[in-house]
Design an enzyme around this catalytic site. Structure first.
Site, PDB file in Angstrom:
ATOM      1  CE  LYS A  55       5.279   3.817 -31.621  1.00  0.00           C
ATOM      2  NZ  LYS A  55       5.342   4.376 -30.356  1.00  0.00           N
ATOM      3  CB  SER A  73       7.740   9.236 -29.066  1.00  0.00           C
ATOM      4  OG  SER A  73       7.852   9.166 -27.509  1.00  0.00           O
ATOM      5  CG  ASP A  74       7.655   2.708 -27.909  1.00  0.00           C
ATOM      6  OD1 ASP A  74       6.357   2.113 -28.402  1.00  0.00           O
ATOM      7  OD2 ASP A  74       8.151   1.710 -27.239  1.00  0.00           O
ATOM      8  CB  THR A  75       6.455   5.395 -24.127  1.00  0.00           C
ATOM      9  OG1 THR A  75       6.735   6.760 -24.099  1.00  0.00           O
ATOM     10  CG2 THR A  75       6.512   4.954 -21.658  1.00  0.00           C
ATOM     11  N   GLY A 110      11.548   6.464 -26.066  1.00  0.00           N
ATOM     12  CA  GLY A 110      12.366   6.507 -27.146  1.00  0.00           C
ATOM     13  C   GLY A 110      11.771   8.055 -28.581  1.00  0.00           C
TER      14      GLY A 110
END
Ligand SMILES: Cc1cn([C@H]2C[C@H](O)[C@@H](COP(=O)(O)OP(=O)(O)OP(=O)(O)O)O2)c(=O)[nH]c1=O
Length: 201
Positions: A55, A73-75, A110
């Site tokens: 991203k 970021s990633d969830t 992350g």
């Protein structure tokens, strides 16, 4: 969020924007168009770190976007080693919530900060345990009817109405909401991108 800011949040998530704004850092926002797919054999940490990096890189690669440091970021939610992303529809949201009812799961977020000038990338992942109360079918149906679960990993928002289900957490609240703030701020300060208390000698 000044236009002259050198920090760019590569995200369409209003939660991430609000979290970063909360600490008073100047930044701009540019949503990433990186695809979010799960690769076979990837661990939760590998998955959220890879996507966070992709991203940030997607936006950093656009010459028309001004800025130096790019945050991605990633969830995801992990239950029984199974990764739950955003539900595709209401039926999947209901199935996710039923599977989380009355037990604990993990939320992994992350983060990646890319310095476009040096090419440096600093990445990491944070895991938090979240414990849900036992949910009734009426609660699940009522919660889904609010629309809140549909764009959230695991089909709930701890910062919203979804708080009614959360008995407790062990770990980072901001990471569950979508951005591990403590870690991201530390990286931004380490890279010289931000200074939290610059006006307080
Ligand atoms: C578990 C949980 C997730 N979420 C949200 C955070 C993320 O926005 C979303 C997970 O989806 P993501 O794919 O991580 O992020 P996104 O598509 O919303 O935004 P972008 O990729 O552009 O940065 O779930 C909450 O808001 N509250 C919660 O309690």
């Amino acid at each position: 969020m000044s236009a002259a800011s050198q920090i760019v949040l590569a995200s369409a998530s209003p939660r991430r924007r609000d979290l970063l704004a909360q600490v008073g850092i100047a930044f701009s926002v540019e949503p990433s168009r990186a695809p979010e797919e799960l690769l076979p054999g990837e661990s939760p940490a590998e998955h959220v770190i890879r996507l966070s990096r992709e991203k940030a890189q997607d936006v950093a690669d656009r010459p028309e976007v001004a800025g130096r440091w790019f945050i991605g970021s990633d969830t995801i939610v992990v239950r029984d080693e199974q990764i739950l992303g955003k539900p595709a529809d209401r039926a999947e949201a209901a199935a996710m919530l039923r599977s989380l009812s009355g037990r604990s799961h993990q939320v992994w977020s992350g983060y990646a900060v890319i310095d476009r000038q040096s090419g440096t990338a600093v990445c990491g992942a944070v895991a938090t345990r979240v414990r849900f109360k036992e949910l009734t079918e009426a609660e699940i149906a009522g919660y889904i009817a609010t629309g809140e679960p549909m764009d959230k990993a695991g089909a709930y928002a701890i910062q919203g109405i979804g708080a009614f289900m959360v008995l407790g957490i062990e770990g980072s609240y901001t990471s569950v909401v979508g951005l591990p703030l403590c870690e991201v701020i530390e990286v931004l300060e380490r890279l010289g991108a931000a200074k939290l208390f610059a006006n307080h000698p």
